[in-house]
Design an enzyme around this catalytic site. Structure first.
Site: not given
Ligand code: ASP
Length: 310
Positions: A177, A205, A207-208, A228-231
């Site tokens: 991301t 879906r 995300g964040d 960035t990460g698991h939203g």
């Molecule tokens: N945060 C993003 C999401 O969950 C993904 C990512 O940061 O890579 O959509």
């Protein structure tokens, strides 16, 4: 009068600026990265920094700098945003993006757009041209059409790597991301984030990244944050806003980012933040082994990193 003018001029342009970008966090290790790929990623991050940095150096706004820096990364096929966005369970791209201005607390975001070449530009149009903050899907794309933003067929976004990833169902070790935070000469901050979301996500879906307060936040009272990460974890913890509140309470950017990343880790989530304050204090923190990231300022040339520093 002349001297006052001159003094005001030099005061204005003596002000420093800074920009930070990220290209996603993950559990990448040096052996996963070929030298060629590493060089490609590093030069893309530098290009984004230079694009945003040139705007800031000329007295442009943090808002323009983060918009243009993110566009560079959206156009680059390596990153999971714009061209190169990951495919969802249906083998399609659904992209999310958001932007926020710290001086006014104006914000704009889009989710689940499938044809907009640069979703961050559409997020900015939502912010500047509509009374709304978040628009999704077809309505958002109609807005893009109205403002003549380039729209592309789905195949524009596909890259050979993403198609292979989808066919073989292997998940990348890094999320890729993209995001940017900046402070301009006038002390105004801004943040922007753009993503294709999680690989093989359910159709629909979100995300964040397009959620103001989760993936993106900016307030001149504290700073600008892109996550960035698991939203899902970043939404549940109102992560970017949480970092901002901790900055307001007097924590350093590093302490604030680490505190929220610890909470996220306890819940089972992984990721990272880039953080900048109006006083040019900053942090690039992650609870993973790597985060593509870089910084440039009025006093430092572009510098990029991939792996966590000990
Ligand atoms: N945060 C993003 C999401 O969950 C993904 C990512 O940061 O890579 O959509």
């Amino acid at each position: 009068m002349r001297w006052i003018g001159l003094f005001a001029f030099s005061f204005l342009f003596a002000q420093e600026w800074m920009i930070i970008v990220h290209g996603g966090a993950g559990n990448l290790r040096p052996e996963h990265l070929t030298p060629t790929l590493q060089a490609t990623v590093e030069s893309a991050l530098k290009e984004a920094l230079e694009k945003g940095g040139a705007i800031l150096a000329q007295g442009g706004s943090a808002l323009d700098a983060v918009t243009e820096a993110v566009c560079v990364l959206e156009d680059h096929p390596f990153f999971n945003a714009g061209k190169g966005a990951v495919l969802n369970e249906n083998g399609e791209v659904e992209m999310d993006a958001s932007i926020m201005e710290g001086r006014t607390l104006r914000a704009g975001a889009v989710a689940s757009v499938q044809h907009v070449k640069n979703p961050i530009r559409l997020a900015r149009i939502v912010m500047e041209k509509t009374p709304h903050v978040l628009m999704v899907g077809q309505g958002a794309e109609e807005l893009a059409l109205k403002y003549n933003l380039p729209l592309k067929e789905q195949h524009y976004f596909y890259t050979p790597e993403r198609l292979k990833q989808y066919q073989q169902r292997f998940s990348s070790l890094n999320t890729e991301t993209v995001g940017a935070v900046a402070v301009d000469r006038y002390g105004n901050v801004a943040a922007a984030t753009s993503t294709g979301g999680l690989f093989l996500k359910m159709n629909g879906r979100v995300g964040d990244s397009p959620i103001i307060g989760a993936g993106t936040y900016a307030d001149n009272q504290c700073g600008a944050i892109s996550a960035t990460g698991h939203g899902e974890y970043f939404i549940r913890t109102a992560a970017a806003f949480f970092v901002c509140m901790l900055l307001k309470q007097g924590l350093s950017p590093e302490q604030a980012a680490d505190s929220v990343l610890n909470t996220i880790k306890h819940l089972g989530g992984e990721g990272g933040f880039i953080v900048i304050t109006p006083k040019k204090h900053y942090a690039m923190r992650m609870n993973t082994s790597a985060m593509f990231r870089g910084i440039m300022s009025s006093t430092t040339p572009p510098k990029v990193w991939i792996f966590k520093e000990k």
